[in-house]
Design a protein around this motif. Structure first.
Motif, PDB file in Angstrom:
ATOM      1  N   THR A 112       0.826  -1.214   0.000  1.00  0.00           N
ATOM      2  CA  THR A 112       0.000   0.000   0.000  1.00  0.00           C
ATOM      3  C   THR A 112       0.857   1.259   0.000  1.00  0.00           C
ATOM      4  N   SER A 113       1.831   1.325   0.911  1.00  0.00           N
ATOM      5  CA  SER A 113       2.687   2.505   0.984  1.00  0.00           C
ATOM      6  C   SER A 113       3.514   2.656  -0.282  1.00  0.00           C
ATOM      7  N   PHE A 114       4.011   1.515  -0.801  1.00  0.00           N
ATOM      8  CA  PHE A 114       4.792   1.576  -2.033  1.00  0.00           C
ATOM      9  C   PHE A 114       3.935   2.037  -3.208  1.00  0.00           C
ATOM     10  N   ALA A 115       2.703   1.543  -3.268  1.00  0.00           N
ATOM     11  CA  ALA A 115       1.810   1.906  -4.373  1.00  0.00           C
ATOM     12  C   ALA A 115       1.537   3.413  -4.380  1.00  0.00           C
ATOM     13  N   TRP A 116       1.293   3.972  -3.204  1.00  0.00           N
ATOM     14  CA  TRP A 116       1.056   5.426  -3.120  1.00  0.00           C
ATOM     15  C   TRP A 116       2.316   6.209  -3.480  1.00  0.00           C
ATOM     16  N   TRP A 117       3.473   5.679  -3.071  1.00  0.00           N
ATOM     17  CA  TRP A 117       4.727   6.340  -3.432  1.00  0.00           C
ATOM     18  C   TRP A 117       4.928   6.332  -4.943  1.00  0.00           C
ATOM     19  N   LEU A 130      -2.803  12.321 -13.780  1.00  0.00           N
ATOM     20  CA  LEU A 130      -3.651  11.623 -12.815  1.00  0.00           C
ATOM     21  C   LEU A 130      -3.958  10.205 -13.276  1.00  0.00           C
ATOM     22  N   GLY A 131      -4.225  10.057 -14.580  1.00  0.00           N
ATOM     23  CA  GLY A 131      -4.507   8.725 -15.110  1.00  0.00           C
ATOM     24  C   GLY A 131      -3.329   7.779 -14.924  1.00  0.00           C
ATOM     25  N   CYS A 132      -2.128   8.278 -15.219  1.00  0.00           N
ATOM     26  CA  CYS A 132      -0.928   7.453 -15.043  1.00  0.00           C
ATOM     27  C   CYS A 132      -0.673   7.161 -13.563  1.00  0.00           C
ATOM     28  N   ALA A 133      -0.989   8.126 -12.696  1.00  0.00           N
ATOM     29  CA  ALA A 133      -0.813   7.922 -11.261  1.00  0.00           C
ATOM     30  C   ALA A 133      -1.743   6.825 -10.750  1.00  0.00           C
ATOM     31  N   ILE A 134      -2.979   6.829 -11.220  1.00  0.00           N
ATOM     32  CA  ILE A 134      -3.933   5.786 -10.825  1.00  0.00           C
ATOM     33  C   ILE A 134      -3.463   4.428 -11.307  1.00  0.00           C
ATOM     34  N   TYR A 135      -2.962   4.385 -12.549  1.00  0.00           N
ATOM     35  CA  TYR A 135      -2.408   3.136 -13.076  1.00  0.00           C
ATOM     36  C   TYR A 135      -1.246   2.663 -12.199  1.00  0.00           C
ATOM     37  N   GLY A 136      -0.349   3.587 -11.824  1.00  0.00           N
ATOM     38  CA  GLY A 136       0.780   3.227 -10.969  1.00  0.00           C
ATOM     39  C   GLY A 136       0.340   2.740  -9.604  1.00  0.00           C
ATOM     40  N   LEU A 137      -0.734   3.354  -9.076  1.00  0.00           N
ATOM     41  CA  LEU A 137      -1.267   2.929  -7.772  1.00  0.00           C
ATOM     42  C   LEU A 137      -1.754   1.487  -7.834  1.00  0.00           C
ATOM     43  N   LEU A 138      -2.522   1.153  -8.857  1.00  0.00           N
ATOM     44  CA  LEU A 138      -3.050  -0.206  -9.001  1.00  0.00           C
ATOM     45  C   LEU A 138      -1.929  -1.211  -9.241  1.00  0.00           C
ATOM     46  N   LYS A 139      -0.947  -0.811 -10.046  1.00  0.00           N
ATOM     47  CA  LYS A 139       0.177  -1.705 -10.337  1.00  0.00           C
ATOM     48  C   LYS A 139       1.020  -1.942  -9.089  1.00  0.00           C
ATOM     49  N   GLY A 140       1.226  -0.884  -8.300  1.00  0.00           N
ATOM     50  CA  GLY A 140       2.052  -1.003  -7.102  1.00  0.00           C
ATOM     51  C   GLY A 140       1.444  -1.918  -6.053  1.00  0.00           C
ATOM     52  N   THR A 169       5.152  -7.712  -6.424  1.00  0.00           N
ATOM     53  CA  THR A 169       5.907  -8.567  -5.498  1.00  0.00           C
ATOM     54  C   THR A 169       7.110  -7.788  -4.985  1.00  0.00           C
ATOM     55  N   ASP A 170       7.841  -8.398  -4.022  1.00  0.00           N
ATOM     56  CA  ASP A 170       9.015  -7.724  -3.465  1.00  0.00           C
ATOM     57  C   ASP A 170      10.040  -7.409  -4.552  1.00  0.00           C
ATOM     58  N   ASP A 171      10.325  -8.379  -5.416  1.00  0.00           N
ATOM     59  CA  ASP A 171      11.296  -8.163  -6.490  1.00  0.00           C
ATOM     60  C   ASP A 171      10.808  -7.091  -7.454  1.00  0.00           C
ATOM     61  N   LYS A 172       9.524  -7.129  -7.759  1.00  0.00           N
ATOM     62  CA  LYS A 172       8.973  -6.138  -8.689  1.00  0.00           C
ATOM     63  C   LYS A 172       9.045  -4.738  -8.093  1.00  0.00           C
ATOM     64  N   ARG A 173       8.784  -4.632  -6.776  1.00  0.00           N
ATOM     65  CA  ARG A 173       8.862  -3.327  -6.113  1.00  0.00           C
ATOM     66  C   ARG A 173      10.269  -2.755  -6.211  1.00  0.00           C
ATOM     67  N   LYS A 174      11.271  -3.610  -6.002  1.00  0.00           N
ATOM     68  CA  LYS A 174      12.652  -3.142  -6.064  1.00  0.00           C
ATOM     69  C   LYS A 174      13.009  -2.642  -7.467  1.00  0.00           C
ATOM     70  N   LYS A 175      12.545  -3.368  -8.489  1.00  0.00           N
ATOM     71  CA  LYS A 175      12.829  -2.965  -9.868  1.00  0.00           C
ATOM     72  C   LYS A 175      12.139  -1.630 -10.202  1.00  0.00           C
ATOM     73  N   ILE A 176      10.884  -1.498  -9.775  1.00  0.00           N
ATOM     74  CA  ILE A 176      10.142  -0.265 -10.051  1.00  0.00           C
ATOM     75  C   ILE A 176      10.784   0.916  -9.339  1.00  0.00           C
ATOM     76  N   MET A 177      11.150   0.699  -8.062  1.00  0.00           N
ATOM     77  CA  MET A 177      11.754   1.791  -7.303  1.00  0.00           C
ATOM     78  C   MET A 177      13.103   2.188  -7.895  1.00  0.00           C
ATOM     79  N   ASP A 209      12.369   4.200 -11.006  1.00  0.00           N
ATOM     80  CA  ASP A 209      11.825   5.524 -10.678  1.00  0.00           C
ATOM     81  C   ASP A 209      12.914   6.465 -10.174  1.00  0.00           C
ATOM     82  N   LEU A 210      13.776   5.963  -9.306  1.00  0.00           N
ATOM     83  CA  LEU A 210      14.842   6.800  -8.762  1.00  0.00           C
ATOM     84  C   LEU A 210      15.862   7.179  -9.841  1.00  0.00           C
ATOM     85  N   GLU A 211      16.097   6.282 -10.773  1.00  0.00           N
ATOM     86  CA  GLU A 211      16.997   6.605 -11.882  1.00  0.00           C
ATOM     87  C   GLU A 211      16.413   7.739 -12.726  1.00  0.00           C
ATOM     88  N   TRP A 212      15.108   7.670 -12.978  1.00  0.00           N
ATOM     89  CA  TRP A 212      14.443   8.742 -13.720  1.00  0.00           C
ATOM     90  C   TRP A 212      14.488  10.055 -12.940  1.00  0.00           C
TER      91      TRP A 212
END
Length: 322
Positions: free
Chosen positions: A32-37, A78-88, A92-100, A103-106
């Motif tokens: 939940t916290s990761f998805a909002w981030w 906003l649309g992309c943010a909602i998509y990111g929220l649902l995806k987040g 999984t743990d590995d997927k969260r690390k890859k996404i983060m 995101d930080l590289e960007w």
């Protein structure tokens, strides 16, 4: 534009620091916290992109903000943010690390590029688009050019101090400058020009006496030789007339109020005025269709951003500016 890029860089840098703080405190371990981030990241970075592009596509400093583009951009963010929220929330743990990591590289790329671009644009080069026909045919509507901001000296941020000039301003230079308006209520050439960037050619220097007779500029009692770049129309001219109160005339001109009294007559019959210290007299090459120093007064030195340098677009117009 450099201020907007700097603001975007600061926002992304602050977001990166805040993310590192949250990671250190283990605040992003739950879905939940990761998805909002992740949703926040997408909204912030896309909103920053929309903010910059809205002004880039708008046509220049001081132009009205294109609200329709801005609104559509925010909706997309906003649309992309909602998509990111649902995806987040499903990651999984590995997927969260890859996404983060991505995101930080960007985020790092954007704030670093923003800082570098803002410094380059503040001190060295700025892009500019020709909005009107006042410099035709030297520069025509739609020309995209680079302005050399270092040629007349580097400006110390938040001051009027300059240093390191390798060329002095001289008659014939084509300059880009911020219009000399004190506030938005000042009316010149049919409306408020507050905050807009103008491009004109230097005609006279500080201390010079300037007149315009039958549309032709005179400096220090002599008519300037006609140049190849000057464009005139076959018009019925207003005869030159001597002003009765030269002191009042000078004051109105320096206060950017003269065109409110004499209007279009100033195109053909102007002056004499003395260019104030640390100021310049500028005219458009399209002499009969130019809102310039005849109408709104001298160009203060501190308003000059740089020298028009190089047309880079469209391709068939690429050339060095003279």
């Amino acid at each position: 534009m450099e201020q907007r890029l700097f603001a975007v860089a600061c926002i992304m840098y602050a977001f990166t620091l805040f993310t590192r703080y949250l990671n250190k405190k283990n605040k992003l371990n739950s879905n939940t916290s990761f998805a909002w981030w992740h949703a926040s990241f997408l909204f912030i970075i896309l909103s920053c992109a929309v903010y910059v592009l809205t002004f880039v596509m708008g046509g220049g400093a001081g132009e009205p903000l294109n609200w329709s583009r801005l609104v559509w951009g925010i909706v997309l963010s906003l649309g992309c943010a909602i998509y990111g929220l649902l995806k987040g929330k499903k990651a999984t743990d590995d997927k969260r690390k890859k996404i983060m990591k991505a995101d930080l590289e960007w985020s790092n790329t954007v704030y670093f590029a923003g800082f570098v671009a803002s410094v380059v644009m503040f001190f060295f080069i700025q892009a500019f688009k020709i909005p009107s026909a006042s410099m035709r045919y030297t520069l025509v509507e739609g020309d995209h050019l680079f302005v050399n901001k270092a040629v007349y000296g580097f400006r110390v941020p938040f001051t009027k101090v300059r240093f390191g000039a390798y060329e002095q301003i001289k008659p014939g230079d084509i300059i880009v400058f911020q219009f000399p308006a004190k506030d938005r209520s000042q009316q010149n050439c049919g409306g408020s020009q507050y905050g807009k960037d103008f491009v004109k050619r230097i005609i006279a220097m500080p201390g010079d006496t300037v007149q315009v007779k039958n549309g032709r500029p005179w400096v220090n009692g002599k008519e300037l030789p006609k140049q190849d770049y000057e464009v005139y129309e076959d018009l019925e001219r207003v005869p030159y007339f001597e002003v009765d109160d030269k002191e009042e005339y000078q004051n109105l001109w320096e206060d950017h109020l003269l065109d409110n009294y004499l209007g279009i007559e100033l195109r053909d019959s102007f002056g004499p005025v003395v260019v104030p210290e640390n100021s310049y007299f500028a005219m458009g090459d399209n002499r009969d269709n130019s809102c310039d120093s005849r109408f709104w007064g001298p160009v203060p030195r501190e308003n000059i951003k740089g020298k028009a340098w190089f047309v880079h677009w469209p391709l068939n117009r690429i050339h060095w500016i003279k």
